[in-house]
Design an enzyme around this catalytic site. Structure first.
Site, PDB file in Angstrom:
ATOM      1  N   GLY A  12     -71.457 -41.094  16.858  1.00  0.00           N
ATOM      2  CA  GLY A  12     -70.812 -42.126  16.101  1.00  0.00           C
ATOM      3  C   GLY A  12     -69.538 -42.381  16.619  1.00  0.00           C
ATOM      4  O   GLY A  12     -68.504 -42.587  15.954  1.00  0.00           O
ATOM      5  N   SER A  14     -68.789 -45.346  18.059  1.00  0.00           N
ATOM      6  CA  SER A  14     -68.620 -46.732  18.183  1.00  0.00           C
ATOM      7  C   SER A  14     -67.447 -47.326  17.124  1.00  0.00           C
ATOM      8  O   SER A  14     -67.126 -48.561  17.230  1.00  0.00           O
ATOM      9  CB  SER A  14     -69.958 -47.369  17.681  1.00  0.00           C
ATOM     10  OG  SER A  14     -70.549 -46.880  16.638  1.00  0.00           O
ATOM     11  N   VAL A  64     -78.975 -39.454  14.756  1.00  0.00           N
ATOM     12  CA  VAL A  64     -78.589 -38.139  15.049  1.00  0.00           C
ATOM     13  C   VAL A  64     -79.494 -37.471  14.320  1.00  0.00           C
ATOM     14  O   VAL A  64     -79.507 -36.063  14.153  1.00  0.00           O
ATOM     15  CB  VAL A  64     -77.015 -37.833  14.689  1.00  0.00           C
ATOM     16  CG1 VAL A  64     -76.395 -38.318  15.585  1.00  0.00           C
ATOM     17  CG2 VAL A  64     -76.931 -38.122  13.352  1.00  0.00           C
ATOM     18  N   ASN A  90     -69.919 -36.247  15.228  1.00  0.00           N
ATOM     19  CA  ASN A  90     -68.640 -37.087  14.413  1.00  0.00           C
ATOM     20  C   ASN A  90     -69.600 -37.917  13.478  1.00  0.00           C
ATOM     21  O   ASN A  90     -69.138 -38.420  12.436  1.00  0.00           O
ATOM     22  CB  ASN A  90     -67.771 -37.877  15.001  1.00  0.00           C
ATOM     23  CG  ASN A  90     -67.213 -38.996  14.280  1.00  0.00           C
ATOM     24  OD1 ASN A  90     -66.254 -38.911  13.746  1.00  0.00           O
ATOM     25  ND2 ASN A  90     -67.638 -40.242  14.567  1.00  0.00           N
ATOM     26  N   SER A 143     -65.093 -32.773   6.318  1.00  0.00           N
ATOM     27  CA  SER A 143     -64.338 -33.852   5.556  1.00  0.00           C
ATOM     28  C   SER A 143     -63.367 -33.052   4.637  1.00  0.00           C
ATOM     29  O   SER A 143     -63.814 -31.735   4.040  1.00  0.00           O
ATOM     30  CB  SER A 143     -65.190 -34.519   4.539  1.00  0.00           C
ATOM     31  OG  SER A 143     -64.542 -34.939   3.393  1.00  0.00           O
ATOM     32  N   TYR A 156     -72.876 -35.654  -0.546  1.00  0.00           N
ATOM     33  CA  TYR A 156     -71.742 -35.773   0.396  1.00  0.00           C
ATOM     34  C   TYR A 156     -70.989 -34.368   0.626  1.00  0.00           C
ATOM     35  O   TYR A 156     -71.015 -33.864   1.788  1.00  0.00           O
ATOM     36  CB  TYR A 156     -70.911 -36.966   0.093  1.00  0.00           C
ATOM     37  CG  TYR A 156     -69.969 -37.067   1.424  1.00  0.00           C
ATOM     38  CD1 TYR A 156     -70.442 -37.934   2.394  1.00  0.00           C
ATOM     39  CD2 TYR A 156     -68.554 -36.622   1.303  1.00  0.00           C
ATOM     40  CE1 TYR A 156     -69.522 -38.030   3.636  1.00  0.00           C
ATOM     41  CE2 TYR A 156     -67.877 -36.634   2.513  1.00  0.00           C
ATOM     42  CZ  TYR A 156     -68.141 -37.440   3.747  1.00  0.00           C
ATOM     43  OH  TYR A 156     -67.132 -37.921   4.685  1.00  0.00           O
ATOM     44  N   LYS A 160     -70.514 -31.312   3.887  1.00  0.00           N
ATOM     45  CA  LYS A 160     -69.359 -31.194   4.629  1.00  0.00           C
ATOM     46  C   LYS A 160     -68.898 -29.750   4.424  1.00  0.00           C
ATOM     47  O   LYS A 160     -68.440 -29.013   5.662  1.00  0.00           O
ATOM     48  CB  LYS A 160     -68.052 -32.071   4.101  1.00  0.00           C
ATOM     49  CG  LYS A 160     -68.355 -33.527   4.474  1.00  0.00           C
ATOM     50  CD  LYS A 160     -68.809 -33.742   5.953  1.00  0.00           C
ATOM     51  CE  LYS A 160     -68.754 -35.284   6.222  1.00  0.00           C
ATOM     52  NZ  LYS A 160     -69.202 -35.429   7.566  1.00  0.00           N
TER      53      LYS A 160
HETATM   54  P1  NAP Z   1     -67.329 -45.016   9.825  1.00  0.00           P
HETATM   55  O1  NAP Z   1     -66.272 -45.793  10.164  1.00  0.00           O
HETATM   56  O2  NAP Z   1     -68.285 -45.494   8.699  1.00  0.00           O
HETATM   57  O3  NAP Z   1     -68.184 -44.850  11.363  1.00  0.00           O
HETATM   58  C1  NAP Z   1     -69.333 -44.086  11.268  1.00  0.00           C
HETATM   59  C2  NAP Z   1     -69.699 -43.995  12.604  1.00  0.00           C
HETATM   60  O4  NAP Z   1     -70.942 -43.222  12.689  1.00  0.00           O
HETATM   61  C3  NAP Z   1     -70.419 -45.170  13.594  1.00  0.00           C
HETATM   62  O5  NAP Z   1     -70.216 -45.166  14.639  1.00  0.00           O
HETATM   63  C4  NAP Z   1     -71.697 -45.258  13.014  1.00  0.00           C
HETATM   64  O6  NAP Z   1     -72.414 -46.039  13.917  1.00  0.00           O
HETATM   65  C5  NAP Z   1     -72.012 -43.768  13.032  1.00  0.00           C
HETATM   66  N1  NAP Z   1     -73.560 -43.341  12.597  1.00  0.00           N
HETATM   67  C6  NAP Z   1     -73.716 -43.532  11.294  1.00  0.00           C
HETATM   68  N2  NAP Z   1     -75.181 -42.880  11.081  1.00  0.00           N
HETATM   69  C7  NAP Z   1     -75.433 -42.515  12.240  1.00  0.00           C
HETATM   70  C8  NAP Z   1     -76.573 -41.987  12.666  1.00  0.00           C
HETATM   71  N3  NAP Z   1     -77.385 -41.613  11.817  1.00  0.00           N
HETATM   72  N4  NAP Z   1     -76.648 -41.819  13.904  1.00  0.00           N
HETATM   73  C9  NAP Z   1     -75.903 -41.855  14.716  1.00  0.00           C
HETATM   74  N5  NAP Z   1     -74.391 -42.528  14.379  1.00  0.00           N
HETATM   75  C10 NAP Z   1     -74.441 -42.832  13.198  1.00  0.00           C
HETATM   76  O7  NAP Z   1     -67.035 -43.729   9.521  1.00  0.00           O
HETATM   77  P2  NAP Z   1     -65.569 -42.795   9.728  1.00  0.00           P
HETATM   78  O8  NAP Z   1     -64.720 -42.957   8.594  1.00  0.00           O
HETATM   79  O9  NAP Z   1     -65.349 -43.241  11.168  1.00  0.00           O
HETATM   80  O10 NAP Z   1     -66.283 -41.238   9.686  1.00  0.00           O
HETATM   81  C11 NAP Z   1     -66.697 -40.460  10.727  1.00  0.00           C
HETATM   82  C12 NAP Z   1     -66.976 -39.097  10.373  1.00  0.00           C
HETATM   83  O11 NAP Z   1     -65.740 -38.531   9.679  1.00  0.00           O
HETATM   84  C13 NAP Z   1     -67.980 -39.045   9.312  1.00  0.00           C
HETATM   85  O12 NAP Z   1     -68.661 -37.827   9.681  1.00  0.00           O
HETATM   86  C14 NAP Z   1     -67.282 -38.670   8.129  1.00  0.00           C
HETATM   87  O13 NAP Z   1     -67.984 -38.211   7.082  1.00  0.00           O
HETATM   88  C15 NAP Z   1     -66.026 -38.002   8.458  1.00  0.00           C
HETATM   89  N6  NAP Z   1     -64.829 -38.389   7.474  1.00  0.00           N
HETATM   90  C16 NAP Z   1     -64.263 -39.456   7.148  1.00  0.00           C
HETATM   91  C17 NAP Z   1     -63.075 -39.671   6.699  1.00  0.00           C
HETATM   92  C18 NAP Z   1     -62.409 -41.117   6.513  1.00  0.00           C
HETATM   93  O14 NAP Z   1     -61.238 -40.923   5.685  1.00  0.00           O
HETATM   94  N7  NAP Z   1     -62.552 -42.220   7.063  1.00  0.00           N
HETATM   95  C19 NAP Z   1     -62.707 -38.542   6.021  1.00  0.00           C
HETATM   96  C20 NAP Z   1     -63.397 -37.112   6.007  1.00  0.00           C
HETATM   97  C21 NAP Z   1     -64.428 -37.331   6.838  1.00  0.00           C
HETATM   98  P3  NAP Z   1     -72.860 -47.558  14.053  1.00  0.00           P
HETATM   99  O15 NAP Z   1     -71.544 -48.170  14.326  1.00  0.00           O
HETATM  100  O16 NAP Z   1     -73.921 -47.862  15.099  1.00  0.00           O
HETATM  101  O17 NAP Z   1     -73.252 -48.084  12.646  1.00  0.00           O
END
Ligand code: NAP
Length: 251
Positions: A12, A14, A64, A90, A143, A156, A160
């Site tokens: 993830g 990207s 993944v 990630n 998370s 969810y 985590k």
């Molecule tokens: P995001 O902006 O939605 O980006 C998600 C990323 O994961 C993208 O690169 C997406 O690829 C990739 N992805 C989704 N499903 C996938 C799969 N099945 N196989 C491979 N890649 C996949 O999310 P984010 O906010 O950066 O979150 C990243 C991580 O941090 C996650 O695990 C999330 O649960 C955790 N997190 C986030 C927050 C927050 O506040 N943002 C807080 C706590 C935890 P594409 O670009 O190809 O769609």
């Protein structure tokens, strides 16, 4: 240059937090494989950014949660970028669905990506590294919801919290083989996933009021902690989980 000439695979990578991790890793000297599942253009942009620092980079498409795709991903990175030193699990998805409405399909897909996907990437990487007698490091992205209740997250949040147990248990088995495993739990970080919160005039002030730093975090602020865990500076740290959440109360 805490990661000089290390090869890292960021799932993830990207967008969002994954991109922040890839950027910091490149600045610290690592060559980076950027995994994605749908957004090839965004992944290429991150790879170009990494190359702009003088490091090598590649993009690699894989879900993944799919063993065949994960095995192909690890082989492709291993042969094109070099033996993998660091795996960052990630990739993740979040949906918000009231417990009484949640379907089998919603539960299964989310837990498949967030928990089983993490286990799967780790197992495939560790098998490859152990067979090659290579040392390494895994960082799992959990998370704040491992420790905090938010509405509509009965699928969810357990994934985590589960990552904490996965981190400890994997660490117990693979640290003796040379692979440290740790976990970083982000709080509210500005990404596509949280765009709706950042734009909500009702919810955002309520959330920020609970955060000691009074603001959302940036993906690179998670990336720098992940880089520390992955680096030799953390050589005696394994099986640990840390919150990077600006001091979110009520955990
Ligand atoms: P995001 O902006 O939605 O980006 C998600 C990323 O994961 C993208 O690169 C997406 O690829 C990739 N992805 C989704 N499903 C996938 C799969 N099945 N196989 C491979 N890649 C996949 O999310 P984010 O906010 O950066 O979150 C990243 C991580 O941090 C996650 O695990 C999330 O649960 C955790 N997190 C986030 C927050 C927050 O506040 N943002 C807080 C706590 C935890 P594409 O670009 O190809 O769609």
């Amino acid at each position: 240059m805490r990661l000089k000439d290390k090869v890292a695979l960021v799932t993830g990578g990207s967008r969002g937090i994954g991109r922040g991790i890839a950027e910091i890793f490149a600045e610290e000297g690592a060559h980076v494989a950027v995994n994605y599942t749908a957004n090839a253009k965004a992944a290429e942009e991150v790879a170009d950014w990494v190359r702009g620092t003088g490091r090598r980079a590649m993009t690699v498409k894989a879900d993944v949660a799919n063993r065949g795709e994960v095995e192909a991903m690890v082989e492709k990175v291993w042969s094109e970028l070099g033996p993998i030193d660091i795996l960052v699990n990630n990739a993740g998805i979040e949906t918000i669905v009231p417990f009484l409405d949640l379907t089998d399909e919603q539960w299964t897909r989310l837990t498949d990506v967030n928990l089983r996907g993490n286990w799967l990437c780790s197992q495939v990487y560790c098998r490859r590294a152990v067979a090659a007698q290579r040392k390494g490091s895994i960082v799992n992205i959990g998370s704040i919801q491992a420790a905090k209740v938010l509405p509509g997250r009965t699928h969810y949040a357990p994934t985590k919290l589960g990552l904490e147990a996965l981190t400890r248990n994997m660490s117990a088995e693979v640290t003796p083989l040379g692979i440290r495993v740790n976990c970083v739990h982000p709080g509210l970080i500005e990404t596509d996933m949280t765009d709706w919160v950042m734009k909500s005039p009702d919810i955002l002030p309520l959330v920020l009021a609970q955060i000691s730093l009074g603001r959302a975090g940036q993906p690179r602020e998670v990336g720098s902690v992940v880089a520390f865990f992955a680096s030799d500076e953390a050589s005696y740290l394994t099986g640990q989980s840390v919150h990077v959440d600006g001091g979110w109360e009520g955990k």
